[in-house]
Design an enzyme around this catalytic site. Structure first.
Site, PDB file in Angstrom:
ATOM      1  N   HIS A   1      -7.868   0.464  18.969  1.00 32.07           N
ATOM      2  CA  HIS A   1      -7.623   1.669  18.170  1.00 32.07           C
ATOM      3  C   HIS A   1      -8.913   2.096  17.475  1.00 32.07           C
ATOM      4  CE1 HIS A   1      -5.649   4.644  15.704  1.00 32.07           C
ATOM      5  NE2 HIS A   1      -6.215   4.104  14.631  1.00 32.07           N
TER       6      HIS A   1
ATOM      7  N   ALA B   1       1.870   3.355  -2.240  1.00 33.09           N
ATOM      8  CA  ALA B   1       1.606   4.564  -3.022  1.00 33.09           C
ATOM      9  C   ALA B   1       0.484   5.402  -2.410  1.00 33.09           C
ATOM     10  CB  ALA B   1       1.249   4.186  -4.463  1.00 33.09           C
TER      11      ALA B   1
ATOM     12  N   ARG C   1      -0.034  11.072  19.776  1.00 36.97           N
ATOM     13  CA  ARG C   1      -1.016  12.129  20.061  1.00 36.97           C
ATOM     14  C   ARG C   1      -1.107  12.397  21.560  1.00 36.97           C
ATOM     15  NH1 ARG C   1      -5.366   9.030  16.281  1.00 36.97           N
ATOM     16  NH2 ARG C   1      -5.197  10.310  14.408  1.00 36.97           N
TER      17      ARG C   1
ATOM     18  N   GLY D   1      -1.649   7.556   0.855  1.00 39.70           N
ATOM     19  CA  GLY D   1      -1.389   8.745   1.671  1.00 39.70           C
ATOM     20  C   GLY D   1      -0.414   8.478   2.809  1.00 39.70           C
ATOM     21  N   ILE D   2      -0.493   7.303   3.418  1.00 43.82           N
ATOM     22  CA  ILE D   2       0.472   6.932   4.469  1.00 43.82           C
ATOM     23  C   ILE D   2       1.727   6.344   3.822  1.00 43.82           C
ATOM     24  CG2 ILE D   2       0.904   5.364   6.414  1.00 43.82           C
ATOM     25  CD1 ILE D   2      -2.199   5.482   6.895  1.00 43.82           C
TER      26      ILE D   2
ATOM     27  N   MET E   1       0.592   9.707  10.825  1.00 43.84           N
ATOM     28  CA  MET E   1       0.570   8.231  10.851  1.00 43.84           C
ATOM     29  C   MET E   1       1.880   7.671  10.307  1.00 43.84           C
ATOM     30  SD  MET E   1      -0.925   5.546  11.740  1.00 43.84           S
ATOM     31  CE  MET E   1       0.362   4.314  11.782  1.00 43.84           C
TER      32      MET E   1
ATOM     33  N   ASP F   1      -1.712   6.735  18.574  1.00 44.32           N
ATOM     34  CA  ASP F   1      -2.433   7.116  19.795  1.00 44.32           C
ATOM     35  C   ASP F   1      -1.449   7.605  20.863  1.00 44.32           C
ATOM     36  OD1 ASP F   1      -4.931   6.316  18.690  1.00 44.32           O
ATOM     37  OD2 ASP F   1      -4.409   4.234  19.097  1.00 44.32           O
TER      38      ASP F   1
ATOM     39  N   GLY G   1       0.864  -1.191   0.000  1.00 47.24           N
ATOM     40  CA  GLY G   1       0.000   0.000   0.000  1.00 47.24           C
ATOM     41  C   GLY G   1       0.893   1.231   0.000  1.00 47.24           C
TER      42      GLY G   1
ATOM     43  N   ARG H   1     -11.175   6.667   6.021  1.00 44.69           N
ATOM     44  CA  ARG H   1     -12.519   7.204   6.309  1.00 44.69           C
ATOM     45  C   ARG H   1     -12.786   8.512   5.576  1.00 44.69           C
ATOM     46  NH1 ARG H   1     -14.160   8.358  12.196  1.00 44.69           N
ATOM     47  NH2 ARG H   1     -11.972   8.852  12.634  1.00 44.69           N
TER      48      ARG H   1
HETATM   49  P1  NAD Z   1      -4.969   5.778   0.776  1.00 45.62           P
HETATM   50  O1  NAD Z   1      -6.246   5.493   0.071  1.00 45.62           O
HETATM   51  O2  NAD Z   1      -4.332   7.086   0.575  1.00 45.62           O
HETATM   52  O3  NAD Z   1      -3.905   4.660   0.410  1.00 45.62           O
HETATM   53  C1  NAD Z   1      -4.201   3.309   0.433  1.00 45.62           C
HETATM   54  C2  NAD Z   1      -3.323   2.608  -0.586  1.00 45.62           C
HETATM   55  O4  NAD Z   1      -3.624   1.228  -0.512  1.00 45.62           O
HETATM   56  C3  NAD Z   1      -3.595   3.069  -2.029  1.00 45.62           C
HETATM   57  O5  NAD Z   1      -2.370   3.432  -2.652  1.00 45.62           O
HETATM   58  C4  NAD Z   1      -4.196   1.840  -2.697  1.00 45.62           C
HETATM   59  O6  NAD Z   1      -3.843   1.696  -4.065  1.00 45.62           O
HETATM   60  C5  NAD Z   1      -3.578   0.734  -1.840  1.00 45.62           C
HETATM   61  N1  NAD Z   1      -4.288  -0.535  -1.927  1.00 45.62           N
HETATM   62  C6  NAD Z   1      -5.609  -0.770  -1.976  1.00 45.62           C
HETATM   63  N2  NAD Z   1      -5.846  -2.086  -2.092  1.00 45.62           N
HETATM   64  C7  NAD Z   1      -4.639  -2.704  -2.126  1.00 45.62           C
HETATM   65  C8  NAD Z   1      -4.221  -4.032  -2.239  1.00 45.62           C
HETATM   66  N3  NAD Z   1      -5.093  -5.046  -2.352  1.00 45.62           N
HETATM   67  N4  NAD Z   1      -2.895  -4.278  -2.227  1.00 45.62           N
HETATM   68  C9  NAD Z   1      -2.004  -3.273  -2.110  1.00 45.62           C
HETATM   69  N5  NAD Z   1      -2.340  -1.981  -2.003  1.00 45.62           N
HETATM   70  C10 NAD Z   1      -3.642  -1.707  -2.010  1.00 45.62           C
HETATM   71  O7  NAD Z   1      -5.244   5.519   2.343  1.00 45.62           O
HETATM   72  P2  NAD Z   1      -4.311   5.950   3.560  1.00 45.62           P
HETATM   73  O8  NAD Z   1      -4.672   7.317   4.003  1.00 45.62           O
HETATM   74  O9  NAD Z   1      -2.895   5.630   3.239  1.00 45.62           O
HETATM   75  O10 NAD Z   1      -4.855   4.953   4.708  1.00 45.62           O
HETATM   76  C11 NAD Z   1      -4.670   3.573   4.579  1.00 45.62           C
HETATM   77  C12 NAD Z   1      -5.305   2.834   5.751  1.00 45.62           C
HETATM   78  O11 NAD Z   1      -4.653   3.194   6.986  1.00 45.62           O
HETATM   79  C13 NAD Z   1      -6.781   3.158   5.965  1.00 45.62           C
HETATM   80  O12 NAD Z   1      -7.481   1.973   6.254  1.00 45.62           O
HETATM   81  C14 NAD Z   1      -6.775   4.072   7.190  1.00 45.62           C
HETATM   82  O13 NAD Z   1      -7.988   4.056   7.908  1.00 45.62           O
HETATM   83  C15 NAD Z   1      -5.641   3.466   7.962  1.00 45.62           C
HETATM   84  N6  NAD Z   1      -5.065   4.311   9.026  1.00 45.62           N
HETATM   85  C16 NAD Z   1      -4.672   3.695  10.162  1.00 45.62           C
HETATM   86  C17 NAD Z   1      -4.130   4.431  11.198  1.00 45.62           C
HETATM   87  C18 NAD Z   1      -3.677   3.752  12.463  1.00 45.62           C
HETATM   88  O14 NAD Z   1      -3.404   4.439  13.444  1.00 45.62           O
HETATM   89  N7  NAD Z   1      -3.538   2.436  12.490  1.00 45.62           N
HETATM   90  C19 NAD Z   1      -3.962   5.817  11.056  1.00 45.62           C
HETATM   91  C20 NAD Z   1      -4.345   6.414   9.873  1.00 45.62           C
HETATM   92  C21 NAD Z   1      -4.921   5.647   8.842  1.00 45.62           C
HETATM   93  C1  LMR Z   2      -6.558   7.598  13.052  1.00 46.42           C
HETATM   94  O1  LMR Z   2      -6.483   7.263  14.237  1.00 46.42           O
HETATM   95  O2  LMR Z   2      -6.343   8.746  12.644  1.00 46.42           O
HETATM   96  C2  LMR Z   2      -6.843   6.540  12.033  1.00 46.42           C
HETATM   97  O3  LMR Z   2      -7.299   5.393  12.631  1.00 46.42           O
HETATM   98  C3  LMR Z   2      -7.669   7.004  10.903  1.00 46.42           C
HETATM   99  C4  LMR Z   2      -9.087   7.391  11.251  1.00 46.42           C
HETATM  100  O4  LMR Z   2      -9.898   7.406  10.312  1.00 46.42           O
HETATM  101  O5  LMR Z   2      -9.391   7.680  12.414  1.00 46.42           O
END
Ligand code: NAD
Ligand code: LMR
Length: 390
Positions: free
Chosen positions: A244, A77, A220, A79-80, A295, A217, A75, A148
């Site tokens: 979480h 490419a 923050r 945002g994270i 993140m 968490d 994943g 989300r």
């Molecule tokens: P995003 O949409 O910007 O990026 C997600 C990436 O995953 C995309 O590049 C997409 O192409 C890729 N993807 C989708 N399906 C895939 C697959 N089968 N195999 C490989 N790559 C795949 O989203 P984001 O902002 O990077 O967030 C990603 C996840 O992290 C979300 O579920 C978000 O809720 C979660 N998140 C978790 C925390 C935490 O504290 N654990 C914090 C922030 C976000």
């Molecule tokens: C967060 O804690 O920021 C992540 O789990 C993303 C979200 O949608 O809350």
């Protein structure tokens, strides 16, 4: 070159050792970077005590100024994934960074590869290249999945992300069976049990190696407590336990270091802000996603701690959501864990003793929701298995 690579780590290193816990420091700052880089040189020397092949490899790598761990991001490419990849490119503990995504990842890999740090970077696109991205990985970080939008709960992401995590963890079991797995994809409370069930069915489950990343968490909590109490950021260490998502996130302010007196109103406000911090950002981004930069920072901090554990550094502690017995009715629970050569060396349950009344009530209250999220992840894999048989 070595100096450039290590200097950048001042952002990304989080030494949290026992002596620091005692004196209450848990910083992610430049001051401690020097400790981290000297740790690296020191631990390379210690490798002489290991079996010949491994020791020889490590020492040569250390002389060349590069780390020795291979990290895959699935994943990458997203945002994270993008900023996380950049931070890992700056780690002196890493030798190779494998960036996998279903789309748009080769540009990210080409871009990051131009940074003049020794980490070798390669991009892998599409399912047919997934196995190649995982071969030989020591740690696999999974931020793949949808984030989300305003008005959604984390549980609303389950229907899409559970399938993504299942598919990716199956590949990890097949192609990197000994790797540590860091799950970022939400809802972490359920996706980690999904991953555990997948690994069990593959005969590849080692609970010491599976983590839900809850470091954000803690990051923050440390930031908000430092601001509220006027404390130096570098000194603040707040354990965050539970899960979480919303009220399953339980910051233990009574255990915060340095010891600080909180009024009841401060406890309520800080706890609510830490629990809702994700929503704060989702609303501020107004449809453009959720937390990505902080993140990435948190995931880099947790990766750094895990690699230091693998490397044999003593007394590395972080909070994470892992298989646990500290709350008997919750098979997965976030608490402080000691990280070692095989992943989780110890789950520290002692912080749940001597809770404030507020925290004890909040712990009781979160149990049904967290249990339901765990059961949902387990049931999902069972249902998928049954569906595949019919
Ligand atoms: P995003 O949409 O910007 O990026 C997600 C990436 O995953 C995309 O590049 C997409 O192409 C890729 N993807 C989708 N399906 C895939 C697959 N089968 N195999 C490989 N790559 C795949 O989203 P984001 O902002 O990077 O967030 C990603 C996840 O992290 C979300 O579920 C978000 O809720 C979660 N998140 C978790 C925390 C935490 O504290 N654990 C914090 C922030 C976000
Ligand atoms: C967060 O804690 O920021 C992540 O789990 C993303 C979200 O949608 O809350």
């Amino acid at each position: 070159m070595v100096a450039a690579a290590t200097a950048t780590l001042s952002f990304a290193s989080v030494p949290c050792r026992k002596h620091q816990l005692r004196r209450g420091a848990n910083a992610f700052n430049a001051q401690q970077f020097s400790a981290s880089s000297s740790h690296w040189q020191h631990s390379a020397t210690l490798k002489w005590g290991l079996p010949r092949l491994r020791a020889a490899k490590r020492v040569i790598v250390a002389r060349a100024g590069a780390g020795s761990y291979k990290v895959a991001i699935l994943g990458a490419a997203g945002g994270i994934g993008e900023p996380l990849s950049l931070l890992i490119k700056m780690s002196p503990l890493v030798s190779a960074l494998r960036l996998y995504d279903i789309a748009n990842v080769n540009g990210v890999a080409a871009d990051i590869s131009h940074c003049n740090t020794p980490v070798e970077v390669a991009g892998f696109t599409g399912k047919e290249e997934l196995a190649g991205s995982l071969a030989g990985a020591d740690v696999v970080v999974i931020p793949a999945g949808v984030p989300r939008k305003p008005g959604m709960t984390l549980d609303d992401l389950f229907s899409v992300n559970a399938g993504i995590v299942k598919e990716l963890v199956e590949a990890v079991a097949d192609h990197a069976p000994g790797a540590l797995i860091h799950i970022i994809s939400n809802p972490v409370n359920s996706t980690v049990p999904v991953a555990a069930e997948v690994l069990k069915r593959k005969g590849a489950y080692d609970p010491r190696k599976l983590f839900g990343v809850t470091t954000l968490d803690v990051v923050r909590a440390n930031a908000f407590v430092a601001a509220t109490k006027g404390l130096p950021l570098a000194d603040v260490d707040v354990p965050v336990v539970g899960g979480h998502a919303g009220t399953t996130i339980l910051p233990l302010l009574s255990k915060a270091r340095p010891k600080a007196a909180f009024t009841d109103a401060e406890v309520e406000e800080l706890t609510a802000r830490i629990q809702n911090a994700g929503t704060e950002v989702v609303e501020a981004k107004a449809g453009a996603g959720s937390e990505t930069l902080s993140m990435a920072y948190a995931a880099a901090r947790f990766l750094e701690a895990s690699l230091r554990g693998l490397d044999g550094d003593a007394d590395v502690y972080e909070c994470a959501y892992v298989q646990s017995q500290v709350v008997p009715e919750l098979p997965f629970f976030a608490s402080r864990v000691k990280l070692g050569r095989e992943g989780v060396e110890e789950v520290v349950g002692s912080e749940l003793r001597g809770l404030s009344e507020y925290e004890a009530r909040a712990l009781e209250a979160l149990k049904p929701q967290l249990k339901a999220s765990i059961d949902k992840g387990i049931a999902y894999v069972q249902q998928q298995e049954e569906a595949a048989l019919n």
